[in-house]
Scaffold this motif. Sequence first.
Motif, PDB file in Angstrom:
ATOM      1  N   ASN A   1      -7.009  -1.827  -1.089  1.00 18.10           N
ATOM      2  CA  ASN A   1      -6.033  -2.276  -0.102  1.00 18.10           C
ATOM      3  C   ASN A   1      -6.687  -2.542   1.251  1.00 18.10           C
ATOM      4  O   ASN A   1      -6.258  -3.444   1.984  1.00 18.10           O
TER       5      ASN A   1
ATOM      6  N   THR B   1       0.822  -1.204   0.000  1.00 10.91           N
ATOM      7  CA  THR B   1       0.000   0.000   0.000  1.00 10.91           C
ATOM      8  C   THR B   1       0.855   1.251   0.000  1.00 10.91           C
ATOM      9  O   THR B   1       0.537   2.246  -0.676  1.00 10.91           O
TER      10      THR B   1
ATOM     11  N   THR C   1      -9.751   7.087   0.830  1.00  3.24           N
ATOM     12  CA  THR C   1      -9.743   5.736   1.380  1.00  3.24           C
ATOM     13  C   THR C   1     -10.757   5.583   2.502  1.00  3.24           C
ATOM     14  O   THR C   1     -11.377   4.524   2.660  1.00  3.24           O
TER      15      THR C   1
ATOM     16  N   ALA D   1      -4.957   1.364   5.695  1.00  4.07           N
ATOM     17  CA  ALA D   1      -4.722   1.578   4.268  1.00  4.07           C
ATOM     18  C   ALA D   1      -4.562   3.067   3.968  1.00  4.07           C
ATOM     19  O   ALA D   1      -3.701   3.461   3.175  1.00  4.07           O
TER      20      ALA D   1
END
Length: 339
Positions: free
Chosen positions: A201, A17, A55, A229
């Motif tokens: 991820n 990541t 994210t 992540a």
Amino acid sequence: MDTFVFVLVIAGACGFTVLNGFRDVANAIAGAVRTGALQPRIAVVGAAAFAFIGTLLSTSFSLALLDRASFHYHSPASGLGLLLAAIISATAWLLWTWLRGIPHSSTHALFAGLAGALLASALLHPEDPIGVPLLILGGVLIPTIVTPVVAYIVSFAVTIPATWFMRHSTSSRVTRVSRGAQAVTSLAVSLGNGLQDGQRNAALLTFAFVIYTGTETTDSIPWWAPLTAALCMGLGALGGGWRITHTIGYRLVRFDPLRGATAQGVSALLLFAGALVLHLPLSTTQAVTSSIVGAGANQRFESVIWANVLRVATYWLTGPVICLGLGWLLYLAMHPLLG
């Protein structure tokens, strides 16, 4: 053994990541830095912040990936071994392409590595049902073909009304307005990168946890997975990825701020649609690179360096095959140690 392999998978996923963020920040900032819309340091910090936000913004894409990419494994150790083989193969390939200054999809490298590991598992356990064809088709082939074509065509087409709308403006005003738009769209691409790669991820971390704990349902994402992540994506993005930035911004096509803003706007919309609407794993790298080439190609003079574009496209086509082979070999090598 299960705990040891689980720790290796989590560490490998975090490293992957970080590398993902390090490489993909180049996609977001290349155009803006190339045209002077953003200073390099500001661009990197902004990209890291918006990748972090993207994210954490939603978990719907992560849940969709968990549902589609689920596979059968012989034991917890073998399931974690499949993920570890995929992570190592994808990481190795992405490091190689970074050293070569080649923009490449981390998503397709990871899925191809997983498909190769699953093929090796099927060789060892023929009774295990696997979803390799669907994984390759939906996770690699369709996005690899569709994303560059759509991004190129849409960017080429959108450049026409964009230039027409600014036809009566002075050169200085066009540059000023376009640079402002490019700064905004650059951050939008970073947000889309978080929605796509960051959540993918997070799904990878969740999948490792599910296999290790033996959880039967994946109807929710544990809070720590997207947070981990997001932190790794942001940390990696702060590195800059300047080798790939140079390739995208200077070695593929000559473009002005107007075309740069157009390309980045199209890229961001594709990433948003893929994550929030279609739940399709699209490559940030392919979306941005193809959009920039498409927008730059719509000029009266020849601006695209097609030899370099063809070189990048060759890596895009051969990369998944190489990652598939690496995943296959790595899982066969690890299998005796997994029990």
